[in-house]
Design a protein around this motif. Structure first.
Motif, mmCIF file in Angstrom:
data_model
loop_
_atom_site.group_PDB
_atom_site.id
_atom_site.type_symbol
_atom_site.label_atom_id
_atom_site.label_comp_id
_atom_site.label_asym_id
_atom_site.label_seq_id
_atom_site.Cartn_x
_atom_site.Cartn_y
_atom_site.Cartn_z
ATOM 1 N N VAL A 74 0.912 -1.158 0.097
ATOM 2 C CA VAL A 74 -0.011 -0.087 -0.074
ATOM 3 C C VAL A 74 0.881 1.058 0.182
ATOM 4 C CG1 VAL A 74 -1.701 1.335 1.207
ATOM 5 C CG2 VAL A 74 -1.747 -1.303 1.229
ATOM 6 N N ARG A 75 0.817 2.040 -1.063
ATOM 7 C CA ARG A 75 1.643 3.243 -1.129
ATOM 8 C C ARG A 75 0.766 4.642 -1.009
ATOM 9 N NH1 ARG A 75 3.853 3.829 -6.271
ATOM 10 N NH2 ARG A 75 5.620 4.928 -5.375
ATOM 11 N N HIS A 76 1.338 5.473 -0.358
ATOM 12 C CA HIS A 76 0.571 6.744 -0.053
ATOM 13 C C HIS A 76 0.725 7.492 -1.446
ATOM 14 C CE1 HIS A 76 0.124 6.434 4.153
ATOM 15 N NE2 HIS A 76 0.984 5.514 4.242
ATOM 16 N N HIS A 77 1.749 7.440 -2.277
ATOM 17 C CA HIS A 77 1.704 8.244 -3.421
ATOM 18 C C HIS A 77 1.550 7.510 -4.660
ATOM 19 C CE1 HIS A 77 2.984 11.497 -1.175
ATOM 20 N NE2 HIS A 77 3.887 10.828 -0.418
ATOM 21 N N ALA A 78 0.704 6.365 -4.570
ATOM 22 C CA ALA A 78 0.173 5.572 -5.847
ATOM 23 C C ALA A 78 -0.580 6.340 -6.777
ATOM 24 C CB ALA A 78 -0.486 4.333 -5.423
ATOM 25 N N ARG A 79 -0.001 6.170 -7.985
ATOM 26 C CA ARG A 79 -0.725 6.895 -9.161
ATOM 27 C C ARG A 79 -1.289 5.784 -10.163
ATOM 28 N NH1 ARG A 79 4.371 8.857 -9.095
ATOM 29 N NH2 ARG A 79 4.800 8.027 -10.866
ATOM 30 N N PRO A 80 -2.624 6.085 -10.627
ATOM 31 C CA PRO A 80 -3.182 5.229 -11.639
ATOM 32 C C PRO A 80 -2.387 4.462 -12.608
ATOM 33 C CG PRO A 80 -4.632 7.094 -11.262
ATOM 34 C CD PRO A 80 -3.509 7.268 -10.761
ATOM 35 N N GLY A 81 -1.485 5.424 -13.325
ATOM 36 C CA GLY A 81 -0.388 4.902 -14.402
ATOM 37 C C GLY A 81 0.751 3.998 -13.700
ATOM 38 N N ASP A 82 0.701 3.805 -12.574
ATOM 39 C CA ASP A 82 1.718 3.119 -12.084
ATOM 40 C C ASP A 82 1.481 1.609 -12.391
ATOM 41 O OD1 ASP A 82 3.202 5.043 -10.793
ATOM 42 O OD2 ASP A 82 2.343 4.902 -8.857
ATOM 43 N N PRO A 83 2.726 0.621 -12.649
ATOM 44 C CA PRO A 83 2.544 -0.645 -12.439
ATOM 45 C C PRO A 83 1.513 -1.394 -11.542
ATOM 46 C CG PRO A 83 4.679 -0.375 -12.789
ATOM 47 C CD PRO A 83 4.140 0.970 -12.089
ATOM 48 N N ALA A 84 0.865 -2.299 -11.739
ATOM 49 C CA ALA A 84 -0.195 -2.810 -10.863
ATOM 50 C C ALA A 84 0.198 -3.127 -9.465
ATOM 51 C CB ALA A 84 -0.798 -4.081 -11.507
ATOM 52 N N HIS A 85 1.600 -3.450 -9.230
ATOM 53 C CA HIS A 85 1.931 -4.068 -8.020
ATOM 54 C C HIS A 85 2.249 -2.793 -7.306
ATOM 55 C CE1 HIS A 85 5.586 -3.845 -10.289
ATOM 56 N NE2 HIS A 85 6.364 -3.738 -9.186
ATOM 57 N N LEU A 86 2.251 -1.580 -7.947
ATOM 58 C CA LEU A 86 2.866 -0.239 -7.068
ATOM 59 C C LEU A 86 1.579 0.608 -7.402
ATOM 60 C CD1 LEU A 86 6.297 0.239 -8.579
ATOM 61 C CD2 LEU A 86 5.738 -0.475 -6.600
ATOM 62 N N ALA A 87 0.287 0.417 -7.633
ATOM 63 C CA ALA A 87 -0.810 1.204 -7.819
ATOM 64 C C ALA A 87 -1.884 1.226 -6.691
ATOM 65 C CB ALA A 87 -1.300 1.015 -9.148
ATOM 66 N N VAL A 88 -1.461 0.446 -5.659
ATOM 67 C CA VAL A 88 -2.426 0.347 -4.429
ATOM 68 C C VAL A 88 -2.355 1.475 -3.328
ATOM 69 C CG1 VAL A 88 -3.346 -1.254 -2.731
ATOM 70 C CG2 VAL A 88 -2.377 -2.142 -4.820
ATOM 71 N N GLY A 89 -3.412 2.458 -3.223
ATOM 72 C CA GLY A 89 -3.290 3.570 -2.640
ATOM 73 C C GLY A 89 -3.869 3.004 -1.153
ATOM 74 N N PRO A 90 -3.781 4.111 -0.128
ATOM 75 C CA PRO A 90 -4.062 3.971 1.206
ATOM 76 C C PRO A 90 -5.712 3.768 1.288
ATOM 77 C CG PRO A 90 -3.259 5.907 0.767
ATOM 78 C CD PRO A 90 -3.021 5.392 -0.348
ATOM 79 N N GLY A 91 -6.423 4.141 0.435
ATOM 80 C CA GLY A 91 -7.597 3.476 0.217
ATOM 81 C C GLY A 91 -8.218 2.091 0.527
ATOM 82 N N ARG A 92 -7.097 1.181 0.216
ATOM 83 C CA ARG A 92 -7.166 -0.210 0.070
ATOM 84 C C ARG A 92 -7.262 -0.587 1.874
ATOM 85 N NH1 ARG A 92 -8.209 -4.673 1.368
ATOM 86 N NH2 ARG A 92 -7.418 -6.519 0.214
ATOM 87 N N ILE A 93 -6.598 0.163 2.533
ATOM 88 C CA ILE A 93 -6.811 -0.055 4.031
ATOM 89 C C ILE A 93 -8.074 -0.030 4.512
ATOM 90 C CG2 ILE A 93 -5.979 0.475 6.418
ATOM 91 C CD1 ILE A 93 -3.062 1.318 5.128
ATOM 92 N N ALA A 94 -8.906 1.007 4.199
ATOM 93 C CA ALA A 94 -10.265 1.041 4.321
ATOM 94 C C ALA A 94 -11.171 -0.113 3.758
ATOM 95 C CB ALA A 94 -10.653 2.542 3.959
ATOM 96 N N GLU A 95 -10.781 -0.641 2.934
ATOM 97 C CA GLU A 95 -11.602 -1.651 2.376
ATOM 98 C C GLU A 95 -11.252 -2.896 3.056
ATOM 99 O OE1 GLU A 95 -10.471 -1.680 -1.816
ATOM 100 O OE2 GLU A 95 -11.378 0.528 -1.972
ATOM 101 N N ALA A 96 -10.319 -3.208 3.688
ATOM 102 C CA ALA A 96 -9.721 -4.328 4.285
ATOM 103 C C ALA A 96 -10.861 -4.862 5.458
ATOM 104 C CB ALA A 96 -8.361 -4.317 5.186
ATOM 105 N N ARG A 97 -10.905 -6.177 5.422
ATOM 106 C CA ARG A 97 -12.047 -7.073 6.397
ATOM 107 C C ARG A 97 -11.402 -8.200 7.078
ATOM 108 N NH1 ARG A 97 -13.987 -2.649 6.024
ATOM 109 N NH2 ARG A 97 -15.609 -2.004 4.578
ATOM 110 N N ARG A 98 -12.311 -8.561 7.726
ATOM 111 C CA ARG A 98 -11.859 -9.694 8.435
ATOM 112 C C ARG A 98 -11.395 -10.872 7.558
ATOM 113 N NH1 ARG A 98 -13.311 -10.564 13.417
ATOM 114 N NH2 ARG A 98 -15.140 -9.318 13.555
#
Length: 198
Positions: A74-98
């Motif tokens: 999870v990267r704080h400065h991820a950009r949509p044009g980044d390669p897939a493994h570098l494009a995950v932003g901090p919003g993914r933490i909010a989506e995390a579940r049990r």
């Protein structure tokens, strides 16, 4: 840091608390991701992204036959044009579940990160923290490995020990490998050039 350097570091640290502490923390990490199978999120701060730990965990996941150890960075400065493994932003933490595990590597504790971690924990995510000594992050985490300022090891060295221990303690590989396969893998590991930065 390659396998030979990790082995040398372990030799130097023999008799200190670091070997036991890093192996214990790695065991909790491994146990969390394999028990739940929900995935591993790896996050740092805006100023400190643990990309090197991510690369080592990907390697350890492959070598140990434990794919659950391969994290989503999870990267704080991820950009949509980044390669897939570098494009995950901090919003993914909010989506995390049990069932998911969040490993936070943070030399400091910014308020925005603490809020995201707190929300993830409330959603049932297992939170592990590596970094700052004490503080709110340690209070929120299910397991913590503190690397205080002035310790014998820096945060980067501790990450190497944790990633190596997470892979080696994974138990026997899922598919039996012959002696030649294991020997070949060891030779490739020891002679491979250093990995390029992500």
């Amino acid at each position: 840091m390659d396998a030979v350097r990790v082995a040398l570091l372990r030799e130097v640290l023999a008799g200190t608390e670091w070997l036991g502490a890093t192996r214990r923390f790695a065991g909790v990490l491994r146990g969390s991701v394999t028990a739940h199978g929900g995935g591993l999120l790896l996050a740092g701060t805006e100023d400190y992204e643990p990309w090197h730990l991510a690369a080592h965990l990907v390697d350890e996941a492959a070598w140990s036959g434990t794919p659950e150890l391969a994290p989503t960075l999870v990267r704080h400065h991820a950009r949509p044009g980044d390669p897939a493994h570098l494009a995950v932003g901090p919003g993914r933490i909010a989506e995390a579940r049990r069932g998911e595990t969040l490993l936070v590597v943070a030399p400091e504790e910014p308020a925005e990160l603490l809020e995201r971690v707190h929300s993830a924990r409330r959603a049932g995510v297992t939170v592990l923290a590596l970094g700052a000594n004490g503080g709110e992050l340690a209070a929120m985490a299910h397991e913590t490995l503190a690397v205080p300022d002035g310790a014998e090891l820096d945060l980067d060295s501790v990450q190497h020990l944790v990633s190596a221990a997470a892979g080696e303690n994974a138990g026997p590989p899922r598919a039996r490998r012959g002696f030649r396969d294991r020997l070949s893998r060891l030779a490739e590991t020891l002679t491979a050039p250093p990995a390029a930065p992500w």
